[in-house]
Write a protein that holds these residues in place. Structure first.
Motif, short mmCIF file in Angstrom:
data_model
loop_
_atom_site.label_atom_id
_atom_site.label_comp_id
_atom_site.label_asym_id
_atom_site.label_seq_id
_atom_site.Cartn_x
_atom_site.Cartn_y
_atom_site.Cartn_z
N THR A 9 0.85 -1.18 0.00
CA THR A 9 0.00 0.00 0.00
C THR A 9 0.89 1.23 0.00
O THR A 9 1.80 1.35 0.82
CB THR A 9 -0.91 0.01 1.24
N ARG A 10 0.62 2.14 -0.92
CA ARG A 10 1.51 3.28 -1.07
C ARG A 10 1.02 4.46 -0.25
O ARG A 10 -0.15 4.58 0.11
CB ARG A 10 1.63 3.65 -2.54
N GLU A 11 1.96 5.36 0.04
CA GLU A 11 1.63 6.60 0.73
C GLU A 11 0.65 7.41 -0.11
O GLU A 11 0.65 7.34 -1.34
CB GLU A 11 2.90 7.43 0.95
N GLY A 12 -0.18 8.22 0.55
CA GLY A 12 -1.06 9.11 -0.19
C GLY A 12 -0.28 10.21 -0.89
O GLY A 12 0.89 10.46 -0.59
N GLY A 13 -0.94 10.87 -1.83
CA GLY A 13 -0.28 11.94 -2.57
C GLY A 13 0.61 11.41 -3.67
O GLY A 13 0.51 10.26 -4.09
N TRP A 14 1.53 12.28 -4.13
CA TRP A 14 2.40 11.94 -5.25
C TRP A 14 3.84 12.31 -4.94
O TRP A 14 4.11 13.38 -4.39
CB TRP A 14 1.97 12.70 -6.51
N LEU A 15 4.76 11.44 -5.32
CA LEU A 15 6.18 11.76 -5.30
C LEU A 15 6.54 12.18 -6.72
O LEU A 15 6.52 11.36 -7.65
CB LEU A 15 7.02 10.57 -4.87
N VAL A 30 0.74 16.33 -0.89
CA VAL A 30 -0.60 15.81 -0.66
C VAL A 30 -1.56 16.99 -0.76
O VAL A 30 -1.49 17.92 0.05
CB VAL A 30 -0.74 15.15 0.73
N ALA A 31 -2.41 16.98 -1.77
CA ALA A 31 -3.38 18.05 -1.97
C ALA A 31 -4.60 17.77 -1.10
O ALA A 31 -5.29 16.76 -1.30
CB ALA A 31 -3.77 18.15 -3.44
N GLU A 32 -4.86 18.65 -0.15
CA GLU A 32 -5.96 18.46 0.79
C GLU A 32 -6.81 19.71 0.83
O GLU A 32 -6.72 20.51 1.76
CB GLU A 32 -5.43 18.13 2.19
N ALA A 33 -7.64 19.93 -0.17
CA ALA A 33 -8.54 21.09 -0.17
C ALA A 33 -9.60 20.88 0.91
O ALA A 33 -10.02 19.75 1.17
CB ALA A 33 -9.18 21.26 -1.53
N PRO A 34 -10.07 21.97 1.57
CA PRO A 34 -9.66 23.35 1.36
C PRO A 34 -8.49 23.78 2.24
O PRO A 34 -8.12 24.95 2.25
CB PRO A 34 -10.92 24.12 1.76
N ALA A 35 -7.91 22.85 3.00
CA ALA A 35 -6.75 23.21 3.83
C ALA A 35 -5.54 23.46 2.94
O ALA A 35 -5.53 23.09 1.77
CB ALA A 35 -6.47 22.08 4.82
N ARG A 36 -4.49 24.04 3.53
CA ARG A 36 -3.26 24.23 2.76
C ARG A 36 -2.70 22.89 2.36
O ARG A 36 -2.74 21.92 3.11
CB ARG A 36 -2.23 24.98 3.61
N CYS A 37 -2.15 22.83 1.17
CA CYS A 37 -1.55 21.58 0.70
C CYS A 37 -0.27 21.29 1.48
O CYS A 37 0.44 22.20 1.91
CB CYS A 37 -1.25 21.69 -0.79
N LYS A 38 0.00 20.02 1.64
CA LYS A 38 1.17 19.60 2.41
C LYS A 38 2.25 19.05 1.49
O LYS A 38 1.97 18.32 0.54
CB LYS A 38 0.78 18.51 3.42
N VAL A 39 3.48 19.41 1.78
CA VAL A 39 4.65 18.81 1.14
C VAL A 39 5.46 18.18 2.25
O VAL A 39 6.02 18.87 3.10
CB VAL A 39 5.48 19.86 0.38
N THR A 40 5.50 16.85 2.27
CA THR A 40 6.12 16.15 3.39
C THR A 40 7.64 16.10 3.27
O THR A 40 8.34 15.96 4.27
CB THR A 40 5.59 14.72 3.52
N ARG A 41 8.14 16.20 2.03
CA ARG A 41 9.59 16.19 1.82
C ARG A 41 9.87 16.74 0.43
O ARG A 41 9.08 16.57 -0.49
CB ARG A 41 10.15 14.77 1.97
N ASP A 64 9.66 3.35 -3.91
CA ASP A 64 8.63 2.30 -4.00
C ASP A 64 7.55 2.44 -2.93
O ASP A 64 6.57 1.71 -2.94
CB ASP A 64 9.28 0.91 -3.95
N ARG A 65 7.70 3.42 -2.02
CA ARG A 65 6.65 3.68 -1.03
C ARG A 65 5.53 4.54 -1.60
O ARG A 65 4.49 4.70 -0.97
CB ARG A 65 7.24 4.40 0.19
N TYR A 66 5.74 5.14 -2.78
CA TYR A 66 4.85 6.18 -3.28
C TYR A 66 4.30 5.84 -4.66
O TYR A 66 4.85 5.00 -5.38
CB TYR A 66 5.60 7.51 -3.39
N GLN A 67 3.23 6.54 -5.04
CA GLN A 67 2.87 6.60 -6.44
C GLN A 67 3.66 7.77 -7.02
O GLN A 67 3.68 8.88 -6.46
CB GLN A 67 1.37 6.75 -6.65
N GLY A 295 4.78 21.78 -7.76
CA GLY A 295 3.46 21.84 -8.38
C GLY A 295 2.98 20.50 -8.86
O GLY A 295 1.80 20.14 -8.70
N ALA A 296 3.87 19.73 -9.47
CA ALA A 296 3.48 18.40 -9.97
C ALA A 296 3.07 17.48 -8.82
O ALA A 296 2.16 16.66 -8.97
CB ALA A 296 4.62 17.78 -10.77
N SER A 297 3.70 17.63 -7.67
CA SER A 297 3.37 16.76 -6.54
C SER A 297 1.99 17.05 -5.96
O SER A 297 1.47 16.23 -5.20
CB SER A 297 4.43 16.92 -5.44
#
Length: 305
Positions: A9-15, A30-41, A64-67, A295-297
């Motif tokens: 199972t992969r992490e949410g969001g996009w790498l 991780v795009a989480e509308a309407p809250a601010r989007c998160k960038v974990t790394r 391999d942890r991510y999409q 932006g792509a993430s």
């Protein structure tokens, strides 16, 4: 490839990964509308010419942890405006491919094609319905896929700078107003105009960030902006441009002040920290260097590109 996707199972969001000549740029968002989007790394890893270096970076990033997605370079694809064919959705790409046959400098059978719709006037008053076609040579796409997958990156999507910039610009939009966004890059500048988080206009300007200390490139940017806004107003009268946001820069070029004084439209510097929650912060120049990877993430799963 599909069996690889089922391993865990992969992490949410996009790498998002961008392979540069000497580095790999990356961001997990991780795009989480309407809250601010998160960038974990996010950040950059040095890269040599050997494929083993790409494999090393993939292991360091635990890809391999991510999409995962990657970005094509500006010289690897074309973004072309075409009239939307009046065909069923299942036949759309084939119809657009036929329309591209005289617009490419190579045979259309050698192209990988995708489409990006430009929503028409919601009142139904618009005369013509257009869309963007993205075309890249098959061998370029296959080389991109092959290098990443052989390094252990489970690639799902190939993206482009225009849609990555759209994702960030959408975070600055006001309701029912169009927003223009200008990014000064190392190879060229990119203007986009969003409306309701959709990309309505994209235009490259052949001026780099380093050239902005000179008067002639500044004037050229101003002229291209004026022409682009005039064109947008004629084509999309239902979407008025509220302001121009200028993306992060490697250093202060003075362009925000210059455009504010000459454009006749509100101009603001885009401060990414106002709309992005970035773990550890962006660092001094990462906002500029990583801009399109960030932006792509933030890709929404429902987007075609």
């Amino acid at each position: 490839m599909k069996s690889l996707f089922r391993r865990r199972t992969r992490e949410g969001g996009w790498l998002a990964i961008s392979v540069e000549p000497d580095a790999v740029l990356f961001a997990h968002g991780v795009a989480e509308a309407p809250a601010r989007c998160k960038v974990t790394r996010c950040g950059a890893r040095p890269l040599g010419a050997a494929q083993a270096d790409m494999q090393r970076v993939a292991r360091e990033l635990e890809a391999d942890r991510y999409q995962c997605l990657t970005l094509l370079g500006p010289d690897q694809y074309q973004l072309l405006l075409v009239e939307a064919p009046n065909v069923p959705a299942a036949e759309l790409k084939a119809a657009v491919r036929w329309r591209l046959k005289d617009m490419l400098d190579y045979h259309v059978d050698d192209a990988t094609v995708d489409v990006l719709d430009i929503p028409p006037d919601p009142s139904g008053a618009q005369r013509a319905h257009s869309m963007y076609a993205v075309a890249a040579r098959n061998d370029v796409v296959q080389q991109c896929i092959g290098r990443l997958e052989s390094a252990g990156v489970p690639l799902t999507v190939i993206d482009i700078a225009e849609t990555a910039q759209r994702n960030i610009a959408a975070l600055f939009e006001s309701p029912d107003r169009a927003l223009a966004f200008l990014y000064f890059g190392a190879d060229h500048s990119l203007l986009t105009i969003n409306y309701h988080a959709e990309l309505y206009l994209a235009r490259r300007i052949e001026v780099t960030a380093r050239q902005l200390a000179l008067d002639e490139p500044r004037e050229r940017v101003l002229l291209e902006l004026q022409r682009s806004f005039d064109h947008f107003e004629r084509q999309f009268p239902f979407a008025s441009v509220e302001k121009l946001m200028v993306g992060p820069e490697p250093s202060d070029t003075g362009m925000v002040a210059y455009l504010s004084a000459n454009l006749g439209l509100p101009v603001q510097a885009a401060r990414l920290e106002e709309v992005l929650d970035v773990a550890g912060g962006l660092g001094e120049d990462h906002g500029w260097r990583l801009f399109h990877v960030l932006g792509a993430s933030l890709r929404a799963d429902s987007k075609a590109l």
